[in-house]
Design a protein around this motif. Structure first.
Motif, PDB file in Angstrom:
ATOM      1  N   ASN A  34       0.807  -1.228   0.000  1.00  0.00           N
ATOM      2  CA  ASN A  34       0.000   0.000   0.000  1.00  0.00           C
ATOM      3  C   ASN A  34       0.837   1.273   0.000  1.00  0.00           C
ATOM      4  O   ASN A  34       0.303   2.365   0.181  1.00  0.00           O
ATOM      5  CB  ASN A  34      -0.954  -0.013   1.199  1.00  0.00           C
ATOM      6  CG  ASN A  34      -2.107  -0.942   0.979  1.00  0.00           C
ATOM      7  OD1 ASN A  34      -3.074  -0.580   0.323  1.00  0.00           O
ATOM      8  ND2 ASN A  34      -2.009  -2.165   1.494  1.00  0.00           N
ATOM      9  N   GLN A  35       2.134   1.121  -0.157  1.00  0.00           N
ATOM     10  CA  GLN A  35       3.074   2.240  -0.288  1.00  0.00           C
ATOM     11  C   GLN A  35       3.048   3.204   0.892  1.00  0.00           C
ATOM     12  O   GLN A  35       3.084   4.425   0.721  1.00  0.00           O
ATOM     13  CB  GLN A  35       2.821   2.975  -1.604  1.00  0.00           C
ATOM     14  CG  GLN A  35       2.951   2.050  -2.794  1.00  0.00           C
ATOM     15  CD  GLN A  35       2.567   2.699  -4.098  1.00  0.00           C
ATOM     16  OE1 GLN A  35       1.833   3.690  -4.142  1.00  0.00           O
ATOM     17  NE2 GLN A  35       3.069   2.143  -5.189  1.00  0.00           N
ATOM     18  N   VAL A  36       3.001   2.650   2.117  1.00  0.00           N
ATOM     19  CA  VAL A  36       3.053   3.476   3.329  1.00  0.00           C
ATOM     20  C   VAL A  36       4.196   3.062   4.263  1.00  0.00           C
ATOM     21  O   VAL A  36       4.298   3.557   5.382  1.00  0.00           O
ATOM     22  CB  VAL A  36       1.702   3.466   4.092  1.00  0.00           C
ATOM     23  CG1 VAL A  36       0.603   4.109   3.252  1.00  0.00           C
ATOM     24  CG2 VAL A  36       1.320   2.063   4.538  1.00  0.00           C
ATOM     25  N   SER A  37       5.071   2.182   3.811  1.00  0.00           N
ATOM     26  CA  SER A  37       6.157   1.670   4.648  1.00  0.00           C
ATOM     27  C   SER A  37       7.053   2.758   5.219  1.00  0.00           C
ATOM     28  O   SER A  37       7.550   2.630   6.340  1.00  0.00           O
ATOM     29  CB  SER A  37       7.043   0.695   3.859  1.00  0.00           C
ATOM     30  OG  SER A  37       6.315  -0.431   3.492  1.00  0.00           O
ATOM     31  N   SER A  38       7.250   3.818   4.467  1.00  0.00           N
ATOM     32  CA  SER A  38       8.155   4.878   4.927  1.00  0.00           C
ATOM     33  C   SER A  38       7.608   5.627   6.140  1.00  0.00           C
ATOM     34  O   SER A  38       8.357   6.302   6.844  1.00  0.00           O
ATOM     35  CB  SER A  38       8.436   5.872   3.795  1.00  0.00           C
ATOM     36  OG  SER A  38       7.231   6.540   3.423  1.00  0.00           O
ATOM     37  N   ARG A  39       6.312   5.488   6.403  1.00  0.00           N
ATOM     38  CA  ARG A  39       5.702   6.180   7.548  1.00  0.00           C
ATOM     39  C   ARG A  39       5.268   5.231   8.661  1.00  0.00           C
ATOM     40  O   ARG A  39       4.626   5.640   9.610  1.00  0.00           O
ATOM     41  CB  ARG A  39       4.489   7.001   7.078  1.00  0.00           C
ATOM     42  CG  ARG A  39       4.886   8.129   6.141  1.00  0.00           C
ATOM     43  CD  ARG A  39       3.722   9.037   5.799  1.00  0.00           C
ATOM     44  NE  ARG A  39       2.786   8.375   4.892  1.00  0.00           N
ATOM     45  CZ  ARG A  39       1.461   8.400   5.022  1.00  0.00           C
ATOM     46  NH1 ARG A  39       0.900   9.043   6.008  1.00  0.00           N
ATOM     47  NH2 ARG A  39       0.695   7.778   4.153  1.00  0.00           N
ATOM     48  N   LEU A  40       5.657   3.941   8.554  1.00  0.00           N
ATOM     49  CA  LEU A  40       5.230   2.964   9.536  1.00  0.00           C
ATOM     50  C   LEU A  40       6.396   2.118  10.026  1.00  0.00           C
ATOM     51  O   LEU A  40       7.018   1.389   9.260  1.00  0.00           O
ATOM     52  CB  LEU A  40       4.149   2.042   8.944  1.00  0.00           C
ATOM     53  CG  LEU A  40       3.528   1.035   9.906  1.00  0.00           C
ATOM     54  CD1 LEU A  40       2.767   1.751  11.026  1.00  0.00           C
ATOM     55  CD2 LEU A  40       2.602   0.083   9.158  1.00  0.00           C
ATOM     56  N   GLN A  41       6.671   2.226  11.304  1.00  0.00           N
ATOM     57  CA  GLN A  41       7.653   1.377  11.957  1.00  0.00           C
ATOM     58  C   GLN A  41       6.899   0.148  12.472  1.00  0.00           C
ATOM     59  O   GLN A  41       5.898   0.279  13.176  1.00  0.00           O
ATOM     60  CB  GLN A  41       8.289   2.129  13.132  1.00  0.00           C
ATOM     61  CG  GLN A  41       9.257   1.319  13.944  1.00  0.00           C
ATOM     62  CD  GLN A  41       9.750   2.070  15.180  1.00  0.00           C
ATOM     63  OE1 GLN A  41       9.289   3.166  15.492  1.00  0.00           O
ATOM     64  NE2 GLN A  41      10.675   1.469  15.892  1.00  0.00           N
TER      65      GLN A  41
END
Length: 184
Positions: A57-64
């Motif tokens: 979903n292309q949100v990895s950069s904002r989710l640890q």
């Protein structure tokens, strides 16, 4: 934001405890570009699935994404403070597990269902550790079973004295399941 909508222009940081597949975290991130967060789960499979779904979903950069229990959050998220905690913890009373529909038992990890003797073990861990990681006046959104007295728990349990019950909300069937708490 999910704590009351006061300010959608500032960054909001959330913690998702018991993230499972990551559905809640990913939904929050997809709906609001000003959000970032951490998602934790005791299940290595859930952590892996959350990472996979966040990438898809292309949100990895904002989710640890972290493999830990609710009570271990403060040590694994050292120094981090969150505006919001969301959790759909295991809340089924242990004695009621065998009475669940067979398809629930076939497809759900028993650890994602078993809330302990009275169904509040994991929820209490979430509420207790919020003292360390939740900003003052931060919100907790918690899903629980309809027979659990969250207002009483927050009012009477020593681990919850830093919290205040704000409001309870019904699910689509009219059952009270969702609770909004605030750190005082």
């Amino acid at each position: 934001y999910c704590g009351g909508g006061e300010d959608n222009e500032r960054e909001v940081k959330f913690l998702d405890v018991g993230c499972g597949s990551g559905a809640i975290s990913i939904s929050l991130l997809k709906e609001n570009n000003m959000m970032s967060g951490a998602a934790v789960d005791v299940s290595p499979e859930a952590v892996s699935l959350t990472r996979e779904n966040a990438a898809r979903n292309q949100v990895s950069s904002r989710l640890q994404v972290v493999h830990c229990s609710a009570s271990e959050c403060p040590e694994h998220l050292t120094g981090q403070q969150f505006d919001v905690i969301v959790s759909n913890p295991p809340y089924i009373e242990r004695r009621r597990l065998n009475a669940l529909q067979p398809e629930v038992l076939w497809y759900e990890d028993i650890g994602a269902l078993d809330g302990g003797v009275d169904g509040t073990d994991v929820a209490l861990s979430v509420l207790a550790m919020s003292r360390t990681v939740l900003q003052k006046h931060g919100s907790i959104w918690l899903e629980m079973d309809t027979n659990q007295d969250i207002q009483g728990l927050v009012r009477l349990h020593p681990a919850c004295q830093h919290l205040e019950h704000q409001r309870s909300h019904s699910d689509l069937f009219g059952m009270i399941r969702f609770h909004h708490l605030r750190r005082v």
